[in-house]
Design an enzyme around this catalytic site. Structure first.
Site, PDB file in Angstrom:
ATOM      1  N   PRO A  65       0.826  -1.215   0.000  1.00  0.00           N
ATOM      2  CG  PRO A  65       0.096  -0.886   2.211  1.00  0.00           C
ATOM      3  CD  PRO A  65       0.850  -1.852   1.319  1.00  0.00           C
ATOM      4  CB  CYS A  66       3.414   2.467  -2.387  1.00  0.00           C
ATOM      5  SG  CYS A  66       4.467   1.011  -2.401  1.00  0.00           S
ATOM      6  CG  HIS A  67      -2.473   3.946  -1.538  1.00  0.00           C
ATOM      7  ND1 HIS A  67      -2.260   2.578  -1.558  1.00  0.00           N
ATOM      8  CD2 HIS A  67      -3.571   4.149  -0.774  1.00  0.00           C
ATOM      9  CE1 HIS A  67      -3.189   1.985  -0.839  1.00  0.00           C
ATOM     10  NE2 HIS A  67      -4.017   2.923  -0.352  1.00  0.00           N
TER      11      HIS A  67
END
Length: 122
Positions: A65-67
């Protein structure tokens, strides 16, 4: 074995990269973490820029979940990441993250670990 150095002169080793990935994987829905926060949790305080470099190399199939990783002011990533700021904002809003009038994330409400106990490595 790869040992790259970036502007901060902190080596980005495979072990550091794995630690960053493990931390990012545990950021819960509706929360965000800062690059600096992740660097500190990975045992490298001051390596926020290096965390950014690690994040830039994450492949879609890694399903991280880099966002949910943002800068310390709650500003979204540059347009080249996540398909643009609008896409990152949409992804975060879908998870319940709220934004201030100036477009920054409400960090007082959504920063992971604020007012909660973080125990990543028992």
């Amino acid at each position: 074995m790869r040992n790259e150095k970036f502007a901060g002169e902190i080596p980005v080793t495979p072990a550091f990269e794995r630690a960053v990935h493990k931390i990012v994987a545990t950021i819960p829905r509706g929360k965000v973490a800062t690059y600096g926060q992740i660097a500190e949790m990975a045992g490298a305080p001051g390596a926020a820029r290096e965390v950014g470099h690690v994040m830039a190399r994450v492949r879609a199939e890694q399903d991280l979940p880099c966002h949910r990783v943002v800068n310390k002011t709650g500003t979204l990533a540059p347009d080249f990441a996540f398909g643009g700021q609008e896409r990152q904002r949409l992804m975060l809003e879908e998870e319940g993250v709220t934004f201030l009038a100036d477009g920054r994330i409400d960090m007082s409400r959504h920063q992971w670990g604020r007012g909660e106990q973080l125990t990543l490595f028992p």
